[in-house]
Design a protein around this motif. Sequence first.
Motif, PDB file in Angstrom:
ATOM      1  N   ALA A 289      -5.958  31.859  33.438  1.00  0.00           N
ATOM      2  CA  ALA A 289      -4.768  31.946  32.579  1.00  0.00           C
ATOM      3  C   ALA A 289      -4.468  33.401  32.226  1.00  0.00           C
ATOM      4  O   ALA A 289      -5.371  34.186  31.927  1.00  0.00           O
ATOM      5  CB  ALA A 289      -4.983  31.134  31.305  1.00  0.00           C
ATOM      6  N   GLY A 290      -3.197  33.767  32.298  1.00  0.00           N
ATOM      7  CA  GLY A 290      -2.770  35.107  31.948  1.00  0.00           C
ATOM      8  C   GLY A 290      -2.931  36.143  33.035  1.00  0.00           C
ATOM      9  O   GLY A 290      -2.517  37.294  32.869  1.00  0.00           O
ATOM     10  N   LYS A 291      -3.501  35.756  34.168  1.00  0.00           N
ATOM     11  CA  LYS A 291      -3.716  36.710  35.262  1.00  0.00           C
ATOM     12  C   LYS A 291      -2.545  36.767  36.237  1.00  0.00           C
ATOM     13  O   LYS A 291      -2.513  37.622  37.121  1.00  0.00           O
ATOM     14  CB  LYS A 291      -4.999  36.368  36.015  1.00  0.00           C
ATOM     15  CG  LYS A 291      -6.260  36.488  35.168  1.00  0.00           C
ATOM     16  CD  LYS A 291      -7.516  36.184  35.982  1.00  0.00           C
ATOM     17  CE  LYS A 291      -8.768  36.309  35.126  1.00  0.00           C
ATOM     18  NZ  LYS A 291     -10.006  36.016  35.901  1.00  0.00           N
ATOM     19  N   GLY A 292      -1.619  35.831  36.098  1.00  0.00           N
ATOM     20  CA  GLY A 292      -0.442  35.846  36.965  1.00  0.00           C
ATOM     21  C   GLY A 292      -0.714  35.453  38.392  1.00  0.00           C
ATOM     22  O   GLY A 292       0.047  35.824  39.295  1.00  0.00           O
ATOM     23  N   ILE A 293      -1.777  34.678  38.645  1.00  0.00           N
ATOM     24  CA  ILE A 293      -2.114  34.320  40.026  1.00  0.00           C
ATOM     25  C   ILE A 293      -2.034  32.814  40.280  1.00  0.00           C
ATOM     26  O   ILE A 293      -2.294  32.359  41.390  1.00  0.00           O
ATOM     27  CB  ILE A 293      -3.519  34.820  40.404  1.00  0.00           C
ATOM     28  CG1 ILE A 293      -4.594  34.201  39.498  1.00  0.00           C
ATOM     29  CG2 ILE A 293      -3.571  36.344  40.347  1.00  0.00           C
ATOM     30  CD1 ILE A 293      -6.017  34.538  39.917  1.00  0.00           C
ATOM     31  N   ALA A 294      -1.671  32.042  39.275  1.00  0.00           N
ATOM     32  CA  ALA A 294      -1.612  30.589  39.437  1.00  0.00           C
ATOM     33  C   ALA A 294      -0.513  30.210  40.426  1.00  0.00           C
ATOM     34  O   ALA A 294       0.541  30.848  40.501  1.00  0.00           O
ATOM     35  CB  ALA A 294      -1.344  29.916  38.092  1.00  0.00           C
ATOM     36  N   ASN A 295      -0.771  29.150  41.171  1.00  0.00           N
ATOM     37  CA  ASN A 295       0.193  28.649  42.147  1.00  0.00           C
ATOM     38  C   ASN A 295       1.215  27.758  41.425  1.00  0.00           C
ATOM     39  O   ASN A 295       0.842  26.704  40.899  1.00  0.00           O
ATOM     40  CB  ASN A 295      -0.537  27.848  43.222  1.00  0.00           C
ATOM     41  CG  ASN A 295       0.380  27.392  44.345  1.00  0.00           C
ATOM     42  OD1 ASN A 295       1.600  27.444  44.230  1.00  0.00           O
ATOM     43  ND2 ASN A 295      -0.204  26.920  45.427  1.00  0.00           N
ATOM     44  N   PRO A 296       2.508  28.115  41.426  1.00  0.00           N
ATOM     45  CA  PRO A 296       3.509  27.309  40.726  1.00  0.00           C
ATOM     46  C   PRO A 296       4.179  26.237  41.580  1.00  0.00           C
ATOM     47  O   PRO A 296       5.095  25.557  41.124  1.00  0.00           O
ATOM     48  CB  PRO A 296       4.534  28.365  40.297  1.00  0.00           C
ATOM     49  CG  PRO A 296       4.537  29.332  41.441  1.00  0.00           C
ATOM     50  CD  PRO A 296       3.098  29.378  41.930  1.00  0.00           C
ATOM     51  N   VAL A 297       3.739  26.076  42.841  1.00  0.00           N
ATOM     52  CA  VAL A 297       4.427  25.157  43.755  1.00  0.00           C
ATOM     53  C   VAL A 297       4.449  23.736  43.204  1.00  0.00           C
ATOM     54  O   VAL A 297       5.490  23.065  43.204  1.00  0.00           O
ATOM     55  CB  VAL A 297       3.789  25.179  45.160  1.00  0.00           C
ATOM     56  CG1 VAL A 297       4.360  24.051  46.016  1.00  0.00           C
ATOM     57  CG2 VAL A 297       4.050  26.518  45.838  1.00  0.00           C
ATOM     58  N   ALA A 298       3.302  23.246  42.736  1.00  0.00           N
ATOM     59  CA  ALA A 298       3.252  21.873  42.232  1.00  0.00           C
ATOM     60  C   ALA A 298       4.224  21.673  41.075  1.00  0.00           C
ATOM     61  O   ALA A 298       4.874  20.628  40.966  1.00  0.00           O
ATOM     62  CB  ALA A 298       1.830  21.516  41.801  1.00  0.00           C
ATOM     63  N   THR A 299       4.332  22.669  40.221  1.00  0.00           N
ATOM     64  CA  THR A 299       5.246  22.571  39.073  1.00  0.00           C
ATOM     65  C   THR A 299       6.694  22.621  39.526  1.00  0.00           C
ATOM     66  O   THR A 299       7.541  21.860  39.038  1.00  0.00           O
ATOM     67  CB  THR A 299       4.958  23.707  38.078  1.00  0.00           C
ATOM     68  OG1 THR A 299       3.570  23.714  37.756  1.00  0.00           O
ATOM     69  CG2 THR A 299       5.775  23.541  36.801  1.00  0.00           C
TER      70      THR A 299
END
Length: 365
Positions: A289-299
């Motif tokens: 969290a907060g690192k800006g590396i999460a994958n947003p595709v699922a969302t």
Amino acid sequence: MNFQITTLPGDGIGPEIVKEGIKVMKAAEKIVSGFTLDFQHFDAGAGHYVKTGNVFPDLSYKACQESHAIFLGSMGIPEVVEKDGTEVQGQVILRLRFELDLFAGVRPVRLYPGVKTPLENKQDIDFVIVRENTEGLFSSFRGGSEIVNEVVADTMMISRKGTEKITDYAFQLAEKRQGRVLDGKKIVTCCDKSNVFKSLAFFRKIYDEIAEKYEGAVGKDYAYMDAMTLWMVQKPQHYDVIVSENMFGDILSDLAAALVGGMGMAPSGDIGYRHAMFQPAHGSAPSIAGKGIANPVATILSGSMMLKWLADQHQHQEAREAARLIEKAVAATLGQGIQTSDLGGTYTTADFGHAVVSQMEKISV
């Protein structure tokens, strides 16, 4: 039309990925026109519980009841649990499923261009898992029984009405789809353990009764849960729509996500006749969290699912066009190698969202 969307950003990476989902949907709204999306944010989740002692404020629940749809980020903090050891966010997600009768857990499974799969069989993968959301083993949520800290039991509940609803939903969904990758045949696979459990033999019995209504249009298929975990890996192209009890569907959907790039590629919808909630199937991943590396595709794809549902509910063609535009743009973005670190890429969460918006603008020209 102005759609009121109750937004629950949640915990961990939830706010980051919800931001990208909204960014993409608002861009689609602008490009397609003909409708507006009003995202209203409300508090809920483990983080809010830590601050206030309340995981799901009444105001937030009321907003979920009264809005056109619910857009949910990831929820949960592993160490924030109740006295019985269960995580507190269940009070949000499961309460909404049970009380708003979001009986159909819909988990699309699709391998997008450019995304790696661990399978040697790299043909197209495109099927849907339909999970009964309000019964099964999950009916013991906040229930069950305990005997002097020695024996604990949770009961699986299967009802005729609940099974009729979820099976009918699965067959209706199969009618709308293009059929399985293998041969284009429209088919619903009943996944159960009917050879052992009376409750699941009953599930299959009701499945057969509902299937008769669709004879000639949608085919029948069966698989025991243990065998399904093997066959899904060996021949995913064999499946079109899979319908199952709650816990089985929960397990199968995570396994299926591994075939198409991981949980970051797993959108979902919790759908009922009057209400629906859309969220990524993955967790809150507090370690990143907060690192800006999460994958947003699922969302982002969950947002597309929400637009399709709104289109169906309100006979709104522009919302449907916006959903298709988002899906095309996501496919084009991934196909160009624009991917986050979980997929082997170098793009940030926000960069990926921007790239999808850029693709939408190109497609619409």
